[in-house]
Design an enzyme around this catalytic site. Sequence first.
Site, mmCIF file in Angstrom:
data_model
loop_
_atom_site.group_PDB
_atom_site.id
_atom_site.type_symbol
_atom_site.label_atom_id
_atom_site.label_comp_id
_atom_site.label_asym_id
_atom_site.label_seq_id
_atom_site.Cartn_x
_atom_site.Cartn_y
_atom_site.Cartn_z
ATOM 1 N N ASP A 1 0.821 -1.220 0.000
ATOM 2 C CA ASP A 1 0.000 0.000 0.000
ATOM 3 C C ASP A 1 0.850 1.264 0.000
ATOM 4 O O ASP A 1 0.447 2.305 0.528
ATOM 5 C CB ASP A 1 -0.960 -0.017 1.210
ATOM 6 C CG ASP A 1 -2.063 -1.060 1.049
ATOM 7 O OD1 ASP A 1 -2.254 -1.553 -0.080
ATOM 8 O OD2 ASP A 1 -2.726 -1.395 2.047
ATOM 9 N N LYS B 1 -12.054 -4.340 -5.213
ATOM 10 C CA LYS B 1 -13.353 -4.449 -4.525
ATOM 11 C C LYS B 1 -14.491 -3.885 -5.376
ATOM 12 O O LYS B 1 -15.195 -2.947 -4.991
ATOM 13 C CB LYS B 1 -13.328 -3.746 -3.163
ATOM 14 C CG LYS B 1 -12.360 -4.373 -2.169
ATOM 15 C CD LYS B 1 -12.501 -3.765 -0.783
ATOM 16 C CE LYS B 1 -11.526 -4.340 0.218
ATOM 17 N NZ LYS B 1 -10.138 -3.883 0.053
ATOM 18 N N ALA C 1 -17.969 -3.139 -6.946
ATOM 19 C CA ALA C 1 -19.289 -3.132 -6.291
ATOM 20 C C ALA C 1 -20.257 -2.295 -7.110
ATOM 21 O O ALA C 1 -20.681 -1.214 -6.688
ATOM 22 C CB ALA C 1 -19.181 -2.585 -4.877
ATOM 23 N N ILE D 1 -23.155 -2.446 -10.889
ATOM 24 C CA ILE D 1 -23.889 -3.318 -11.809
ATOM 25 C C ILE D 1 -22.929 -3.945 -12.826
ATOM 26 O O ILE D 1 -21.823 -3.425 -13.055
ATOM 27 C CB ILE D 1 -25.000 -2.544 -12.548
ATOM 28 C CG1 ILE D 1 -24.404 -1.369 -13.335
ATOM 29 C CG2 ILE D 1 -26.084 -2.095 -11.590
ATOM 30 C CD1 ILE D 1 -25.322 -0.796 -14.383
HETATM 31 O O1 S5P Z 1 -11.637 -6.766 5.037
HETATM 32 C C1 S5P Z 1 -10.607 -6.378 4.493
HETATM 33 C C2 S5P Z 1 -10.360 -6.623 3.133
HETATM 34 C C3 S5P Z 1 -9.162 -6.199 2.570
HETATM 35 S S1 S5P Z 1 -8.801 -6.695 0.974
HETATM 36 N N1 S5P Z 1 -9.661 -5.724 5.203
HETATM 37 C C4 S5P Z 1 -8.492 -5.262 4.661
HETATM 38 O O2 S5P Z 1 -7.667 -4.698 5.388
HETATM 39 N N2 S5P Z 1 -8.236 -5.467 3.307
HETATM 40 C C5 S5P Z 1 -7.007 -4.939 2.654
HETATM 41 O O3 S5P Z 1 -5.871 -5.581 3.241
HETATM 42 C C6 S5P Z 1 -6.780 -3.435 2.837
HETATM 43 O O4 S5P Z 1 -7.346 -2.720 1.759
HETATM 44 C C7 S5P Z 1 -5.262 -3.315 2.893
HETATM 45 O O5 S5P Z 1 -4.724 -3.178 1.600
HETATM 46 C C8 S5P Z 1 -4.801 -4.664 3.460
HETATM 47 C C9 S5P Z 1 -4.484 -4.655 4.936
HETATM 48 O O6 S5P Z 1 -3.383 -3.833 5.208
HETATM 49 P P1 S5P Z 1 -2.704 -3.763 6.674
HETATM 50 O O7 S5P Z 1 -1.714 -2.639 6.549
HETATM 51 O O8 S5P Z 1 -3.786 -3.455 7.653
HETATM 52 O O9 S5P Z 1 -2.042 -5.083 6.911
#
Ligand code: S5P
Length: 274
Positions: free
Chosen positions: A45, A100, A102, A104
């Site tokens: 990220d 993600k 979301a 139509i």
């Molecule tokens: O429920 C979710 C789904 C996703 S894909 N929770 C999340 O945190 N993510 C993704 O996983 C989020 O968009 C981020 O890129 C990553 C978690 O990052 P961290 O820094 O918290 O480990």
Amino acid sequence: MVLSENLEKRRLSYNERAKLTSNKLAIRLFNLMEEKQSNLALANDITDTKKFLELTEKVADEIIVLKTHIDILEDFNMDIINKIEELANKHKFLIFEDRKFADIGNTVKLQYSSGIYKISKWAHIVNAHSLVGDGLIEGLKECIKDSEDSRGCLLLAQMSSSNNLIDKKYTLRTIEFAEKYQDFVIGFIGNGSNPKELKKLASLAKPNFLIFTPGINISDTGKLGQNYATPQKAIKSGSDIIIVGSGIYKSEDPLKSAKEYRKLGWKAYIKRTK
Ligand code: S5P
């Protein structure tokens, strides 16, 4: 009983799980994990392109999936995609664009294939919210009819964020969609931060489906609604792939941290198979 049977089969090795599906991408991923002895996905990220690529290259041998949020890169151009693909081929990892979807069917079809990102051209895996109904899945599928490489989708069956609105019924309906579209849906996003909840998903979802879990960190407690648990807890509760973001990219030594998460994830998986 089917529930415990699913959990039992989830304890098989990834190679054995590969035999339970005919989805080419799922087979490739199960076997890749065994080949690289890793079940670690990096959530890269980072918004600075140069640093994003440097981190990807640094940890490339530790991971089996690179998860991107391509729209957060400050200075995006298609050359970045070429560089990611080069690294993916050289170090053998798959690319997962965490878009993600979301909307139509027709809109997600355009978002997947068009615009500046042309996601369907390069992302092996994308994810989508099932909230919209299965027209969304049909729309995404239309984009990859002629794709040379395999493509797959994960449905968000759970989330790691506090107070999200997903309940058990939503998760169940999401699993039904996955079963209907097994040629494209390879698995789910499950809640890595909540072992109890995750175990429910793992018992409901057939073992041909992979469960990816964000919400994994061994030293942070989370902010802005994010929650965390350890790799060991997540894998024990049925996760197949741990998604780690800030635990690696915010670390003083990202390679050392990636190695540590990889080791913890893999050891927990080996323990699960015994
Ligand atoms: O429920 C979710 C789904 C996703 S894909 N929770 C999340 O945190 N993510 C993704 O996983 C989020 O968009 C981020 O890129 C990553 C978690 O990052 P961290 O820094 O918290 O480990």
